[in-house]
Write a protein that holds these residues in place. Structure first.
Motif, PDB file in Angstrom:
ATOM      1  N   GLU A   1       0.727  -1.128   0.028  1.00 54.42           N
ATOM      2  CA  GLU A   1      -0.164  -0.020   0.073  1.00 54.42           C
ATOM      3  C   GLU A   1       0.725   1.180  -0.019  1.00 54.42           C
ATOM      4  O   GLU A   1       0.607   2.267  -0.733  1.00 54.42           O
ATOM      5  N   ILE A   2       1.955   1.168   0.774  1.00 56.47           N
ATOM      6  CA  ILE A   2       2.675   2.456   1.026  1.00 56.47           C
ATOM      7  C   ILE A   2       3.516   2.460  -0.321  1.00 56.47           C
ATOM      8  O   ILE A   2       3.625   3.823  -0.949  1.00 56.47           O
ATOM      9  N   ASP A   3       3.961   1.293  -0.921  1.00 55.19           N
ATOM     10  CA  ASP A   3       4.801   1.346  -2.053  1.00 55.19           C
ATOM     11  C   ASP A   3       3.777   1.897  -3.414  1.00 55.19           C
ATOM     12  O   ASP A   3       4.387   2.858  -4.073  1.00 55.19           O
TER      13      ASP A   3
ATOM     14  N   LEU B   1       2.722   6.249  -7.116  1.00 48.51           N
ATOM     15  CA  LEU B   1       1.618   7.236  -7.665  1.00 48.51           C
ATOM     16  C   LEU B   1       1.903   8.573  -7.565  1.00 48.51           C
ATOM     17  O   LEU B   1       1.730   9.150  -8.548  1.00 48.51           O
ATOM     18  N   LYS B   2       2.355   9.086  -6.333  1.00 47.66           N
ATOM     19  CA  LYS B   2       2.446  10.596  -6.115  1.00 47.66           C
ATOM     20  C   LYS B   2       3.757  10.904  -6.859  1.00 47.66           C
ATOM     21  O   LYS B   2       3.721  11.830  -7.464  1.00 47.66           O
ATOM     22  N   ASN B   3       4.817  10.053  -7.054  1.00 44.47           N
ATOM     23  CA  ASN B   3       6.006  10.249  -7.740  1.00 44.47           C
ATOM     24  C   ASN B   3       5.655  10.294  -9.165  1.00 44.47           C
ATOM     25  O   ASN B   3       6.441  10.970  -9.703  1.00 44.47           O
ATOM     26  N   LEU B   4       4.748   9.327  -9.596  1.00 41.51           N
ATOM     27  CA  LEU B   4       4.395   9.466 -11.197  1.00 41.51           C
ATOM     28  C   LEU B   4       3.826  10.908 -11.460  1.00 41.51           C
ATOM     29  O   LEU B   4       4.072  11.391 -12.343  1.00 41.51           O
TER      30      LEU B   4
ATOM     31  N   THR C   1       4.323  13.603 -10.100  1.00 41.64           N
ATOM     32  CA  THR C   1       5.612  14.912 -10.060  1.00 41.64           C
ATOM     33  C   THR C   1       6.365  14.433 -11.349  1.00 41.64           C
ATOM     34  O   THR C   1       6.539  15.544 -11.820  1.00 41.64           O
ATOM     35  N   GLN C   2       6.771  13.430 -11.729  1.00 37.51           N
ATOM     36  CA  GLN C   2       7.660  13.198 -12.677  1.00 37.51           C
ATOM     37  C   GLN C   2       6.827  13.536 -13.939  1.00 37.51           C
ATOM     38  O   GLN C   2       7.400  13.821 -15.002  1.00 37.51           O
ATOM     39  N   LYS C   3       5.457  13.381 -14.191  1.00 36.78           N
ATOM     40  CA  LYS C   3       4.658  13.643 -15.315  1.00 36.78           C
ATOM     41  C   LYS C   3       4.614  15.250 -15.446  1.00 36.78           C
ATOM     42  O   LYS C   3       4.997  15.777 -16.553  1.00 36.78           O
ATOM     43  N   ARG C   4       4.598  15.927 -14.528  1.00 37.55           N
ATOM     44  CA  ARG C   4       4.745  17.386 -14.440  1.00 37.55           C
ATOM     45  C   ARG C   4       6.239  17.758 -14.910  1.00 37.55           C
ATOM     46  O   ARG C   4       6.253  18.799 -15.745  1.00 37.55           O
ATOM     47  N   ASN C   5       6.988  17.034 -14.184  1.00 41.76           N
ATOM     48  CA  ASN C   5       8.347  17.753 -14.743  1.00 41.76           C
ATOM     49  C   ASN C   5       8.725  17.399 -16.224  1.00 41.76           C
ATOM     50  O   ASN C   5       9.142  18.165 -16.974  1.00 41.76           O
ATOM     51  N   MET C   6       8.348  16.213 -16.800  1.00 42.11           N
ATOM     52  CA  MET C   6       8.308  16.038 -18.213  1.00 42.11           C
ATOM     53  C   MET C   6       7.480  17.072 -19.209  1.00 42.11           C
ATOM     54  O   MET C   6       8.238  17.659 -20.226  1.00 42.11           O
ATOM     55  N   GLU C   7       6.439  17.597 -18.536  1.00 39.43           N
ATOM     56  CA  GLU C   7       5.731  18.352 -19.097  1.00 39.43           C
ATOM     57  C   GLU C   7       6.261  19.779 -19.174  1.00 39.43           C
ATOM     58  O   GLU C   7       6.333  20.451 -20.275  1.00 39.43           O
ATOM     59  N   VAL C   8       7.095  20.076 -18.041  1.00 41.58           N
ATOM     60  CA  VAL C   8       7.613  21.511 -17.962  1.00 41.58           C
ATOM     61  C   VAL C   8       9.023  21.318 -18.847  1.00 41.58           C
ATOM     62  O   VAL C   8       9.221  22.453 -19.555  1.00 41.58           O
ATOM     63  N   ALA C   9       9.716  20.118 -18.804  1.00 39.18           N
ATOM     64  CA  ALA C   9      11.106  19.955 -19.598  1.00 39.18           C
ATOM     65  C   ALA C   9      10.593  20.172 -21.035  1.00 39.18           C
ATOM     66  O   ALA C   9      11.462  20.686 -21.790  1.00 39.18           O
ATOM     67  N   LYS C  10       9.297  19.828 -21.384  1.00 42.42           N
ATOM     68  CA  LYS C  10       8.945  19.736 -22.914  1.00 42.42           C
ATOM     69  C   LYS C  10       8.670  21.135 -23.240  1.00 42.42           C
ATOM     70  O   LYS C  10       9.205  21.569 -24.496  1.00 42.42           O
TER      71      LYS C  10
ATOM     72  N   SER D   1      12.773   9.410 -16.412  1.00 35.79           N
ATOM     73  CA  SER D   1      12.291   9.390 -14.976  1.00 35.79           C
ATOM     74  C   SER D   1      10.729   9.175 -15.116  1.00 35.79           C
ATOM     75  O   SER D   1      10.166   8.582 -14.206  1.00 35.79           O
ATOM     76  N   TYR D   2      10.024   9.823 -15.800  1.00 37.54           N
ATOM     77  CA  TYR D   2       8.501   9.534 -15.762  1.00 37.54           C
ATOM     78  C   TYR D   2       8.193   8.180 -16.216  1.00 37.54           C
ATOM     79  O   TYR D   2       7.496   7.489 -15.661  1.00 37.54           O
ATOM     80  N   TYR D   3       8.683   7.530 -17.654  1.00 33.72           N
ATOM     81  CA  TYR D   3       8.629   6.431 -17.656  1.00 33.72           C
ATOM     82  C   TYR D   3       9.001   5.219 -16.688  1.00 33.72           C
ATOM     83  O   TYR D   3       8.400   4.168 -16.403  1.00 33.72           O
ATOM     84  N   SER D   4       9.948   5.523 -16.034  1.00 36.86           N
ATOM     85  CA  SER D   4      10.288   4.494 -14.899  1.00 36.86           C
ATOM     86  C   SER D   4       9.441   4.598 -13.717  1.00 36.86           C
ATOM     87  O   SER D   4       8.992   3.730 -13.368  1.00 36.86           O
ATOM     88  N   SER D   5       8.952   5.990 -13.594  1.00 31.81           N
ATOM     89  CA  SER D   5       7.729   5.982 -12.460  1.00 31.81           C
ATOM     90  C   SER D   5       6.386   5.326 -12.824  1.00 31.81           C
ATOM     91  O   SER D   5       6.000   4.784 -11.866  1.00 31.81           O
ATOM     92  N   LEU D   6       6.181   5.505 -14.111  1.00 35.50           N
ATOM     93  CA  LEU D   6       5.002   4.648 -14.431  1.00 35.50           C
ATOM     94  C   LEU D   6       5.107   3.086 -14.502  1.00 35.50           C
ATOM     95  O   LEU D   6       4.300   2.556 -13.984  1.00 35.50           O
ATOM     96  N   PHE D   7       6.440   2.735 -14.719  1.00 36.25           N
ATOM     97  CA  PHE D   7       6.445   1.258 -14.395  1.00 36.25           C
ATOM     98  C   PHE D   7       6.564   0.896 -13.253  1.00 36.25           C
ATOM     99  O   PHE D   7       5.814  -0.101 -12.951  1.00 36.25           O
TER     100      PHE D   7
END
Length: 453
Positions: free
Chosen positions: A374-376, A381-384, A386-395, A428-434
């Motif tokens: 549950e914690i993992d 999910l939270k990290n995903l 954040t990484q999605k937002r980072n990818m959008e900003v980087a793009k 980082s985003y796709y790693s977080s997604l996986f």
């Protein structure tokens, strides 16, 4: 997809001897039907060695029940014998039986029997009472239940492995597409900058920076192509598909994202298959104890036979056959077995204690696994997000850097840095997604809610 995951998957497939020399484009452009995740799972249920063997074990258990049941049915045997008495047994009788005048105590050797004898008979035996048989029948049925649960456990593992492998392919392909787009974009800028340099409009350092950036992303693209092939090979292996067959996937990462968003981590927890298997093993141990104890009980069988016998001192004398028949009841009561049965009972009881201890330990382990899962899941999910937002900003930063460079107010260094940051953010985003998808699967396994239907 991080480098650690790439290394693990590559090592796994190299150990299998899988060939990864083909390009990702060749693997994706082949024929074959497009598989959804459920279709991949269904395919695996019919083709993986683990599931096939587990199904065979279930059939063996069914046959075991039938075998045990057969012991309680009449046992009919046809027996035939032919004997050549090379030396007929000699018996000594008092000589006075043949000659009243013979001295007292004298013995006369005589032979009873014929040189050749033969008989044929049908023998029937029927179990009337044997406690071991009835306990064994119950144990065989419980063993069948255990084998079916073990089949379910194998299917759950297969579902988890196929699901993870399926999304690994999707993520690898998506990451490859991003690298291709960035490679093409930098290559285009590199060629334009080189033309400007040849026209004397920019310095050599601008061209060199872009060439370095182009070479770096080219290496990343080639690695991603290999990773895509490796991930496809891994999926086919988990499905039980031949590694040289082509495979297309019909789902996409958007659907995976929707599934993550819709999943309720507070789903009702079900009895884990491991717990169910252990409960059945405990029941089987108890039946084994009762079966062993029932060996102290008497055994009662009914039997009968009917046949014919013939004999003679030559083969021609055996023309006449005489019938024979008998019926009866056999009773056997064990008295003393040298303490063997009691020691066997002691071993079975101790095995039962081990199973009870394992049950307590398993319950604690499952509680910890569920909490950690549950914690993992929540963390990933939270990290995903954040990484999605980072990818959008980087793009967005990359788009601005490209516009500024084309308008002559930006530098190649700014573009190459933005490209590098975007690729890093995407990775980082796709790693977080996986990781999030894997965490979801692990949580469903921990809660006992991972479906195999």
């Amino acid at each position: 997809m991080n480098n650690k995951l790439f290394t693990l998957i590559t090592a796994f497939l190299l150990a299998m001897g899988a060939c990864v020399s083909a390009s990702a484009q060749e693997a994706a452009s082949g024929g074959g039907n497009a598989f959804s995740l459920q279709q991949c799972i269904d395919y695996a249920m019919h083709n993986t060695v683990a599931v096939q063997n587990a199904e065979i074990d279930a059939k063996i258990a069914d046959a075991k029940v039938a075998e045990t049941t057969g012991l309680g049915l009449p046992q009919v045997n046809l027996e035939a014998n032919f004997v050549d008495n090379l030396k007929i047994r000699t018996t000594f009788l008092p000589a006075q039986f043949f000659d009243p005048e013979a001295p007292a105590g004298a013995q006369t050797p005589v032979q009873f029997g014929v040189k050749y004898s033969s008989d044929v008979a049908v023998n029937v035996q029927q179990l009337l009472f044997d406690g071991t048989f009835f306990m064994g029948l119950k144990a065989a049925k419980t063993f069948t239940e255990l084998s079916k649960k073990q089949l379910t456990q194998t299917k759950i593992e297969t579902v988890a492995n196929v699901t993870k492998a399926y999304y690994t392919v999707l993520i690898s392909r998506e990451r490859l597409e991003i690298l291709k787009e960035n490679h093409d974009a930098i290559e285009k800028i590199y060629k334009e900058t080189k033309m400007f340099y040849e026209a004397g409009m920019v310095e050599q350092i601008e061209v060199d920076r872009l060439e370095v950036a182009l070479n770096n992303i080219k290496v990343q693209k080639e690695n991603a192509e290999q990773l895509t092939v490796v991930s496809e090979q891994l999926l086919k292996y988990q499905m039980g598909m031949k590694l040289d067959e082509q495979i297309e996937l019909s789902e996409n990462l958007e659907e995976a994202g929707k599934a993550l968003a819709a999943y309720n981590a507070e789903n009702t927890k079900n009895l884990r298959i491991e717990q169910s298997i252990l409960e059945t093993s405990i029941a089987l141990n108890e039946l084994e104890r009762k079966a062993k104890f029932s060996e102290y009980y008497p055994k009662l069988y009914a039997f009968g036979s009917y046949g014919y016998t013939a004999g003679g001192n030559s083969m021609s004398d055996m023309g006449e056959w005489f019938d024979l028949a008998n019926v009866g009841v056999s009773f056997k009561m064990p008295i003393f077995s040298g303490m063997m049965k009691s020691k066997q009972l002691e071993q079975i009881k101790l095995e039962g204690l081990k199973l009870e201890n394992t049950k307590v330990g398993l319950e604690k382990q499952i509680t910890i696994e569920q909490k950690n899962a549950e914690i993992d899941y929540e963390t990933n999910l939270k990290n995903l997000q954040t990484q999605k937002r980072n990818m959008e900003v980087a793009k967005h930063v990359l788009d601005i850097a490209n516009i500024k460079f084309k308008e002559g107010v930006g530098s190649s260094l700014e573009v190459s840095n933005a490209e590098k940051d975007y690729v890093t953010a995407a990775d980082s985003y796709y790693s977080s997604l996986f990781n999030a998808i894997t965490a979801k699967v692990d949580l469903e396994k921990a809660n006992g809610t991972l479906s195999v239907d």
